[in-house]
Design a protein around this motif. Structure first.
Motif, PDB file in Angstrom:
ATOM      1  N   THR A 207      29.737 -33.688  -3.922  1.00  0.00           N
ATOM      2  CA  THR A 207      28.851 -32.937  -4.812  1.00  0.00           C
ATOM      3  C   THR A 207      28.137 -33.875  -5.776  1.00  0.00           C
ATOM      4  OG1 THR A 207      30.221 -30.942  -4.693  1.00  0.00           O
ATOM      5  CG2 THR A 207      28.757 -31.150  -6.597  1.00  0.00           C
TER       6      THR A 207
ATOM      7  N   CYS B  87      24.164 -34.706  -5.938  1.00  0.00           N
ATOM      8  CA  CYS B  87      23.431 -34.511  -7.194  1.00  0.00           C
ATOM      9  C   CYS B  87      22.620 -35.748  -7.544  1.00  0.00           C
ATOM     10  CB  CYS B  87      24.402 -34.197  -8.331  1.00  0.00           C
ATOM     11  SG  CYS B  87      25.055 -32.514  -8.338  1.00  0.00           S
TER      12      CYS B  87
ATOM     13  N   PRO C 138      20.632 -32.305  -9.383  1.00  0.00           N
ATOM     14  CA  PRO C 138      21.742 -31.376  -9.611  1.00  0.00           C
ATOM     15  C   PRO C 138      21.442 -29.935  -9.186  1.00  0.00           C
ATOM     16  CG  PRO C 138      20.748 -32.080 -11.689  1.00  0.00           C
ATOM     17  CD  PRO C 138      20.178 -32.949 -10.624  1.00  0.00           C
TER      18      PRO C 138
ATOM     19  N   GLN D 249      22.843 -28.640  -5.888  1.00  0.00           N
ATOM     20  CA  GLN D 249      24.283 -28.417  -5.736  1.00  0.00           C
ATOM     21  C   GLN D 249      24.817 -27.275  -6.604  1.00  0.00           C
ATOM     22  OE1 GLN D 249      26.051 -30.349  -3.351  1.00  0.00           O
ATOM     23  NE2 GLN D 249      23.877 -30.740  -2.945  1.00  0.00           N
ATOM     24  N   ASN D 250      23.984 -26.754  -7.481  1.00  0.00           N
ATOM     25  CA  ASN D 250      24.443 -25.696  -8.389  1.00  0.00           C
ATOM     26  C   ASN D 250      24.327 -24.340  -7.708  1.00  0.00           C
ATOM     27  OD1 ASN D 250      25.326 -24.317 -10.610  1.00  0.00           O
ATOM     28  ND2 ASN D 250      23.461 -24.603 -11.819  1.00  0.00           N
TER      29      ASN D 250
ATOM     30  N   SER E  30      25.122 -21.192  -9.764  1.00  0.00           N
ATOM     31  CA  SER E  30      24.243 -20.991 -10.936  1.00  0.00           C
ATOM     32  C   SER E  30      24.997 -21.119 -12.261  1.00  0.00           C
ATOM     33  CB  SER E  30      23.558 -19.617 -10.861  1.00  0.00           C
ATOM     34  OG  SER E  30      22.793 -19.513  -9.682  1.00  0.00           O
ATOM     35  N   HIS E  31      25.764 -22.194 -12.405  1.00  0.00           N
ATOM     36  CA  HIS E  31      26.416 -22.454 -13.684  1.00  0.00           C
ATOM     37  C   HIS E  31      25.354 -22.659 -14.756  1.00  0.00           C
ATOM     38  CE1 HIS E  31      30.590 -22.831 -12.381  1.00  0.00           C
ATOM     39  NE2 HIS E  31      30.150 -23.443 -11.309  1.00  0.00           N
TER      40      HIS E  31
ATOM     41  N   PHE F 239      25.471 -26.804 -15.815  1.00  0.00           N
ATOM     42  CA  PHE F 239      26.074 -27.469 -14.662  1.00  0.00           C
ATOM     43  C   PHE F 239      26.557 -28.870 -15.014  1.00  0.00           C
ATOM     44  CE2 PHE F 239      25.526 -29.174 -10.140  1.00  0.00           C
ATOM     45  CZ  PHE F 239      26.720 -28.604  -9.709  1.00  0.00           C
TER      46      PHE F 239
ATOM     47  N   HIS G 131      29.859 -28.533 -16.644  1.00  0.00           N
ATOM     48  CA  HIS G 131      30.831 -28.120 -15.630  1.00  0.00           C
ATOM     49  C   HIS G 131      31.319 -29.325 -14.821  1.00  0.00           C
ATOM     50  CE1 HIS G 131      32.602 -25.973 -12.247  1.00  0.00           C
ATOM     51  NE2 HIS G 131      31.788 -26.616 -11.432  1.00  0.00           N
TER      52      HIS G 131
END
Length: 300
Positions: free
Chosen positions: A249, A253, A258, A261-262, A265-266, A269, A272
């Motif tokens: 991941t 990214c 990024p 890879q989100n 939908s943080h 991110f 996180h």
């Protein structure tokens, strides 16, 4: 009380689904006050590490690192297995009057409607009869801020008896993290595994919990020993598959941005991923440094 909760199903990391019963804002505030002002002085057993301030998974697994044998078992439906009667009994044991204990028990438990358990999500609930048996009675909701503290206090007797069992065996360590039970010792522990399985299960049942024997594991040092996602016989490490996924991941990214890879939908991110890298750094500084180097190459 059900109208004061929001219900939704989430998929477990392994197999199956978990029902999250999250209190709405006003009830959540009341439950937090109960934890801070009413239950704050009541301490769980010293060998209970889940949801305990100042403790985490590392404290849970540390006594079991590099041991010849580890035994692992978990408890089914840890929160919903604790009903209003047990919460009431806990409050009475802490010295509260019957009326106060009854009120606290009602404020911290919920009964789930049949609509949530059957008709609303038939694809999620393949065994509605089992879910109805568990959730149709008032129980601790997973998702309420008061449930972890109350559950740990209700499991105090379980911890005392399992810690005593470990001491009686000589050189055996025991810890609990929420519904995960972990024992470790020398090779003699493996030879007694069958008898211990029965004893641990009997104690758990007697204390009002249901052991999940499908997840009983006897792990020797010649094989991978792990609990709560941490490998124990390699100087404390993240599991290889989890490490490789996180590494991939981070690499993607850095390569493609990024946003690629989100997938969940943080909202933050970067924070996180940074938290996940920090966790690996705590477990294993060398492997964590490799991930940190990739993280620093990401163009945020």
């Amino acid at each position: 009380m059900a109208k004061h909760y929001q219900f939704h199903w989430v998929r477990k990391r392994s197999v199956g689904w978990r029902l999250i019963e999250a209190p709405r804002r006003r009830l959540k505030m009341v439950q937090r006050r109960l934890v801070d002002d009413v239950l704050g002085s009541a301490k769980p057993h010293s060998l209970s590490f889940g949801f305990c301030k100042g403790h985490d998974v590392i404290d849970f697994v540390k006594p079991h690192l590099n041991r010849p044998v580890c035994l692992r078992l978990d408890l089914k439906d840890f929160f919903p297995s604790i009903g209003t009667g047990r919460v009431f009994g806990l409050m009475r044991s802490l010295g509260y009057r019957r009326s106060v204990a009854h009120l606290i028990a009602l404020l911290t438990t919920v009964r789930t409607s049949e609509r949530i358990l059957t008709n609303e999500h038939p694809e999620v609930v393949p065994f509605p009869n089992r879910w109805s048996r568990i959730y149709s009675k008032r129980h601790l909701p997973q998702g309420a801020p008061s449930s972890p503290t109350i559950a740990n206090l209700c499991a105090y007797g379980l911890d005392i008896r399992l810690a005593g069992l470990a001491r009686s065996l000589g050189g055996v360590h025991y810890t609990r993290y929420a519904d995960d039970l972990l024992f470790s010792g020398d090779e003699d522990l493996a030879r007694q595994a069958g008898r211990l399985k029965a004893l641990i299960g009997a104690i758990a049942i007697d204390e009002g919990f249901e052991p999940n024997f499908h997840k009983w594991r006897v792990m020797r040092s010649s094989q991978r020993q792990f609990a709560t996602g941490v490998v124990l016989n390699e100087g404390m490490n993240l599991e290889r598959r989890a490490f490789d996924r996180l590494k991939a991941t981070l690499f993607n990214c850095a390569k493609s941005g990024p946003a690629s890879q989100n997938r969940l939908s943080h909202p933050n991110f970067r924070q996180h991923l940074d938290g996940r890298v920090q966790w690996v750094e705590r477990l294993n500084a060398t492997r964590g440094a490799k991930l940190r180097a990739i993280f620093e190459k990401i163009n945020w």
